[in-house]
Scaffold this active site. Structure first.
Site, PDB file in Angstrom:
ATOM      1  N   SER A 258      79.878  27.745  58.818  1.00  0.00           N
ATOM      2  CA  SER A 258      78.726  26.883  59.046  1.00  0.00           C
ATOM      3  C   SER A 258      77.441  27.696  59.231  1.00  0.00           C
ATOM      4  CB  SER A 258      79.036  26.007  60.259  1.00  0.00           C
ATOM      5  OG  SER A 258      78.354  24.811  60.158  1.00  0.00           O
ATOM      6  N   HIS A 399      84.602  19.518  57.993  1.00  0.00           N
ATOM      7  CA  HIS A 399      83.845  20.725  58.329  1.00  0.00           C
ATOM      8  C   HIS A 399      84.582  21.454  59.460  1.00  0.00           C
ATOM      9  CE1 HIS A 399      80.023  22.903  58.610  1.00  0.00           C
ATOM     10  NE2 HIS A 399      80.068  22.767  59.934  1.00  0.00           N
TER      11      HIS A 399
HETATM   12  C1  GCU Z   1      74.427  21.384  61.520  1.00  0.00           C
HETATM   13  C2  GCU Z   1      73.459  21.953  60.522  1.00  0.00           C
HETATM   14  C3  GCU Z   1      74.153  22.817  59.473  1.00  0.00           C
HETATM   15  C4  GCU Z   1      75.035  23.836  60.130  1.00  0.00           C
HETATM   16  C5  GCU Z   1      75.955  23.197  61.129  1.00  0.00           C
HETATM   17  C6  GCU Z   1      76.751  24.167  61.986  1.00  0.00           C
HETATM   18  O1  GCU Z   1      75.245  20.463  60.891  1.00  0.00           O
HETATM   19  O2  GCU Z   1      72.754  20.891  59.951  1.00  0.00           O
HETATM   20  O3  GCU Z   1      73.203  23.469  58.659  1.00  0.00           O
HETATM   21  O4  GCU Z   1      75.774  24.548  59.165  1.00  0.00           O
HETATM   22  O5  GCU Z   1      75.190  22.434  62.051  1.00  0.00           O
HETATM   23  O6  GCU Z   1      76.434  25.331  62.063  1.00  0.00           O
HETATM   24  O7  GCU Z   1      77.676  23.715  62.648  1.00  0.00           O
END
Ligand code: GCU
Length: 421
Positions: A258, A399
């Site tokens: 992420s 995710h």
């Molecule tokens: C949010 C953000 C993302 C990121 C994510 C994370 O969803 O919008 O860009 O990758 O957090 O790091 O968990």
């Protein structure tokens, strides 16, 4: 896919599959038309034909554009950097060596510092190839091991009692262990090293007062945002590895999930000592092409997380086409080193197809080196990894970082790293 199957998938996964912020595009047909900046077209209008031209001209040009317009320039290795190994012993029934190392950025125990947690297979006869990752919630969340030091720095509490007044508590111990199959990583002959990202730079817009920023002047518009700062911390871990004879510092794979996947891609671009780069669900500002504006957009990321990129990047809010780079160029900066990009079907926010496409569009640089790059012309089916010098999968689920993801990273590392041992 039939509706009934979608319903089934939705039920199995709970709400997460559909829990994407409203008001953003999640339809392929609605992706705006765009032209990507040309990877091999140099600023002087000539075309890159050789590896030498790539390495001496075009790569430095692109790297500089990313620094200037997006992630920001970072300082080098501090002269006073100091390492203190405060823990080293056999653990996990004698199968592993655990080390904990305090990396003091100003050479002082009461200054900005980060703690590296390292597990190495005890039976290794040679320095081991190692996965280096940042973690979101503290080193102590990675396993149940009671000897892992709690972070000294700011943490964001998520589970009840995990943080009190932004300080980590014992309640957090082991809470993230599903993401780190330490036993399996060791069994496969790899080391795992991890750092709590908040030790390097706390993840909020703090006016650059905390973490390592306390040692430097306030960043200018082309200087380091938090992603570049976390990546800088990864390079400092590599500095330590160069001093540790149990770790093969030439065989370090930098992996992140992420926002920390965005960070691993940037770390691999900015520091060519990393031998292999892995992006797990990195999305916007990571592997996903910004010009597609699919799921999270540049404007949204700059608004929600103003500290992640430098101030110059604000120019591209609702204006992605004006940016002289897009994320396929970030992947290409890893060349000729292997890069793995992983997406998840339930992670539309991160634009799985956009993540795939940046790998595909990085191919011309790999081809200059005589490598295949990513051997797929369109996104492969779910749970069917493809592995050239660029690897890719889109797995089922949301995710997250799963055992399936790690399985592929280790297979990919076996292909590219182990053979050199
Ligand atoms: C949010 C953000 C993302 C990121 C994510 C994370 O969803 O919008 O860009 O990758 O957090 O790091 O968990």
């Amino acid at each position: 896919m039939k509706l009934s199957l979608w319903l089934f998938v939705g039920l199995v996964m709970g709400s997460s599959l559909f829990a994407q912020p409203k008001g953003y595009n999640y339809e392929e047909a609605k992706v705006p038309e765009y032209t990507l900046p040309e990877l091999l077209l140099m600023a002087d209008g000539t075309r890159v034909k050789t590896v030498k031209q790539w390495e001496t001209q075009r790569r430095p040009e692109i790297l500089d554009l990313f620094k200037k317009e997006m992630y920001g320039r970072a300082p080098g290795k501090p002269a006073s950097l100091k390492f203190s190994v405060f823990d080293e012993q056999k653990v996990l029934k004698g199968k592993a060596i655990r080390k904990q190392v305090e990396v003091q950025f100003a050479g002082k125990a009461d200054g900005p510092r980060m703690t590296l947690l390292i597990y190495l297979p005890a039976k290794a006869k040679k320095p081991v190839p190692t996965f280096l990752t940042l973690n979101f919630r503290g080193n102590h969340t990675v396993t149940d091991d009671p000897a892992i030091r709690l972070p000294h720095s700011w943490v964001r509490g998520r589970t009840k009692g995990e943080a009190v007044n932004n300080r980590a508590t014992e309640n957090g111990r082991g809470v993230a262990k599903s993401r780190w199959n330490v036993t399996n990583i060791l069994k496969r002959g790899y080391g795992l090293a991890t750092i709590y990202y908040g030790d390097i730079d706390p993840d909020f817009d703090d006016g650059w007062e905390n973490g390592v920023h306390a040692l430097y002047p306030k960043p200018k518009p082309d200087e380091w945002g938090s992603i570049a700062t976390w990546a800088w911390g990864l390079s400092r871990a590599l500095d330590y590895f160069e001093t540790d004879k149990d770790i093969d510092h030439k065989q370090v794979a930098v992996m992140g999930h992420s926002r920390l996947g965005k960070t691993s891609l940037w770390a691999g671009a900015a520091d060519q000592r990393f031998a292999l780069v892995i992006s797990n669900n990195s999305g916007c500002g990571g592997a996903a092409l910004s010009r597609r504006a699919f799921g999270e957009t540049v404007k949204r990321i700059n608004t929600s997380f103003p500290h992640w990129f430098n101030d110059n990047f604000l120019k591209y809010n609702d204006n992605e086409n004006a940016c002289p780079v897009d994320q396929h160029m970030l992947v290409a900066l890893a060349a000729p080193r292997p890069v793995y990009i992983a997406s998840a079907v339930g992670d539309s926010w991160a634009d799985p197809n956009g993540e795939f496409l940046s790998g595909k569009h990085a191919n011309p640089v790999y081809q200059l080196y005589g490598f295949k790059g990513l051997p797929a012309s369109k996104q492969p089916p779910v749970d069917k990894p493809v592995m050239g010098t660029i690897g890719y999968h889109v797995r089922s689920g949301k995710h997250d970082v799963t055992d399936f993801d790690w399985e592929q990273y280790m297979n990919f590392a076996d292909k590219h790293l182990k053979k050199k041992r």
